[in-house]
Design an enzyme around this catalytic site. Sequence first.
Site, short mmCIF file in Angstrom:
data_model
loop_
_atom_site.label_atom_id
_atom_site.label_comp_id
_atom_site.label_asym_id
_atom_site.label_seq_id
_atom_site.Cartn_x
_atom_site.Cartn_y
_atom_site.Cartn_z
NE ARG A 170 -0.75 16.85 -12.63
CZ ARG A 170 -0.11 16.03 -11.63
NH1 ARG A 170 -0.32 16.17 -10.33
NH2 ARG A 170 0.61 15.16 -12.03
CG HIS A 221 4.07 11.54 -25.67
ND1 HIS A 221 2.77 11.61 -25.82
CD2 HIS A 221 4.20 12.36 -24.74
CE1 HIS A 221 2.19 12.46 -24.84
NE2 HIS A 221 3.14 13.18 -24.26
CG ASN A 241 -3.70 17.32 -20.45
OD1 ASN A 241 -2.75 16.86 -20.26
ND2 ASN A 241 -4.65 17.31 -19.80
CE LYS A 292 3.97 17.48 -14.84
NZ LYS A 292 4.41 16.18 -15.40
CE LYS A 310 -1.84 13.37 -14.35
NZ LYS A 310 -2.42 13.56 -15.84
CG HIS A 330 -0.84 16.20 -24.21
ND1 HIS A 330 0.00 17.19 -24.29
CD2 HIS A 330 -0.27 15.06 -23.57
CE1 HIS A 330 1.07 16.48 -23.76
NE2 HIS A 330 0.96 15.55 -23.12
CD GLU A 381 -5.27 15.70 -14.97
OE1 GLU A 381 -4.62 14.60 -14.51
OE2 GLU A 381 -5.14 15.85 -16.01
NE ARG A 395 -4.03 -1.99 1.98
CZ ARG A 395 -3.75 -3.06 2.86
NH1 ARG A 395 -2.75 -3.12 3.53
NH2 ARG A 395 -4.61 -4.21 2.53
CG HIS A 438 -3.12 11.39 -25.86
ND1 HIS A 438 -3.91 12.09 -24.48
CD2 HIS A 438 -1.98 11.41 -25.37
CE1 HIS A 438 -2.78 11.89 -23.52
NE2 HIS A 438 -1.70 11.57 -24.03
#
Lengths: 367, 367
Positions: B242, B266, B246, B228, B144, B249, B238, B123, B253
Amino acid sequence: MRELTVDLGERSYPIYIGEGLLSEASSYFQRHGISKRSPLMIITNDEIAAHYLAPLQTELEAGGYRVHSAIIPAGENSKSLDMLGELVGEALEAGLDRKSAIVALGGGVVGDLAGFVAASYMRGIKFVQLPTTILAHDSSVGGKVAVNHPLAKNIIGAFHQPEFVLYDLYTLQTLPLREVKAGLSEVVKHGLIWDAEFVDWCEKHANDLLALSPDALGYALHKGCGVKAVVVSQDETEQGLRAILNLGHTIGHALEAVAGYNELLHGEAISIGMVGSARLAMKFGAPSQVYEQTKRTLAKLGLPVVLPEKYDVDKVMSAMMHDKKFAEGTMVFVLPTAIGKVEIRRDIPVDWVREVLEQLKLEDEQQ
Amino acid sequence: MRELTVDLGERSYPIYIGEGLLSEASSYFQRHGISKRSPLMIITNDEIAAHYLAPLQTELEAGGYRVHSAIIPAGENSKSLDMLGELVGEALEAGLDRKSAIVALGGGVVGDLAGFVAASYMRGIKFVQLPTTILAHDSSVGGKVAVNHPLAKNIIGAFHQPEFVLYDLYTLQTLPLREVKAGLSEVVKHGLIWDAEFVDWCEKHANDLLALSPDALGYALHKGCGVKAVVVSQDETEQGLRAILNLGHTIGHALEAVAGYNELLHGEAISIGMVGSARLAMKFGAPSQVYEQTKRTLAKLGLPVVLPEKYDVDKVMSAMMHDKKFAEGTMVFVLPTAIGKVEIRRDIPVDWVREVLEQLKLEDEQQ
């Protein structure tokens, strides 16, 4: 209806305990801000689904919720990474987004697994617990969620608190008697570590509990959850105090490992473990009445209080030695010093533990 | 040596950027309280291991650490639940306990995967990041961590902050030029959303960056991480701000999905995406200079700034429509309103997006 709050600052949440709560579930969902625009997913097992899934789904849909349900096989084997992957796949296909909630309808296995799905799906979405066993009064408080690895139980997980817990006492009526008893073992544990009066009450009301009297059960679950909530609110991520909840678990886990996970239920194993701890405590000067009342109360609830002859003491010892690896090289025991009071000791001679196990076994022969 | 702090209250941590930091790793481990009594586990990939694993392991062992290392295959496919299970198995066999740390030596894939191992093992245990790519300046800030599901990238994960980040610029010297460029794409992105002067600097120093000048790289990574860090410290999980990270993106993506994950890196995909966003922004009144400088800066860094002819606009559109499911029914675009400034818009007509993609493609034909 009884209510209590698990006090964790921003992550505080209420537990509602009462009869027929599932039949008004949608009003609780609404009150707690569960979104109707995003689908929610109920996770339950095949056995519970047969009794409670359809009416719950109907109730939530009548309240305006879009509900997907995922049914897993009953049993500890479902707590796996594979099942996590399958459930995440179902959640994606059902269109669950960041505002969605995962709803656990079931006991500890369902709660642990569904909780870890909620903790990790999109890095964490809302989680609601609807416990259907007595044992779940324990796992539904504190936010410990996890799946198993072939090499260790509960080793992959998170701390993820639910939005609220809705404990419908009606769902306990269909529990097999053996599971009722095993669940009561953790209830008594909460008394033994924190609340002497409640232990007395359990001893006096053992028959009411076994008869599933809603009033007795409601009281006992409220008390049990209450102790757990106080302990957890003082130590959310298990840095110290929370370890007292492991009363009976050092021996108990070893017994489960030796017995195979279906031969001895968790509550049965820790019942024997708690009696063992009370005996071990006597070696450090705890009065024999502590041992006697522990044993008497658990026995009145129909729980095992001796080590069955068939379990090999060497094997139990070696399972315990293996377990200790996980606590940075020390063997940890929670020992009662009085009824309602425990201490954590890390200086237990291995020989004393073996001696206690042999005494517990001897008592089986004498019975 | 440059240093900055990611300010997250109790979970704050420093990022150290400089030449040769890995050769003094153990002093950083010690300063940050990483236990020597519990084993630690380095997770890295086969390619990075060939260059940097042995010296790092020697350095840490010389400092008194017990080190186990786990080597995964390079590439996105390693970010899976199966690999998580394998690594947890290795951690158990190596005896990692609650005081142990997981050390990520590598780029984004290693960091995301190792971070999720650290987040979920028992955990949550400690986590240290040793990035070896430029792109990792992005993923190593903000906590993240995640693995992929066959149906969606990064869908199973957590927020888990490292104890510290040690960014050794020497490790960037062995990067293939194409990866250098792709990494710089996210560096420029951080300028575009927050810091106009830094975008000017990137445009002027494009050649120094491509030549891997340690001084230019150190400055750029410090700036990029800094933006950042500020954004993340204002919105750890987020909830709002935040999302500006993106930029590029939404289109990016979709391009990655259409191209297949290895055809377009990417950073290349979001380079095209950022140019597209700047064009889209013009339709809302953003000055054309924003579009022009965005395109010029990225082009100077050798990044693609037009949509290659071979990609079908319909397929890119449909990949984008699929993606929108994950944001509760709205299509989200981050649009630049000036260099160093963006806004989030949820009201973009689908036709405008298609038009922009067609324009980007036309420019490919014209080149």
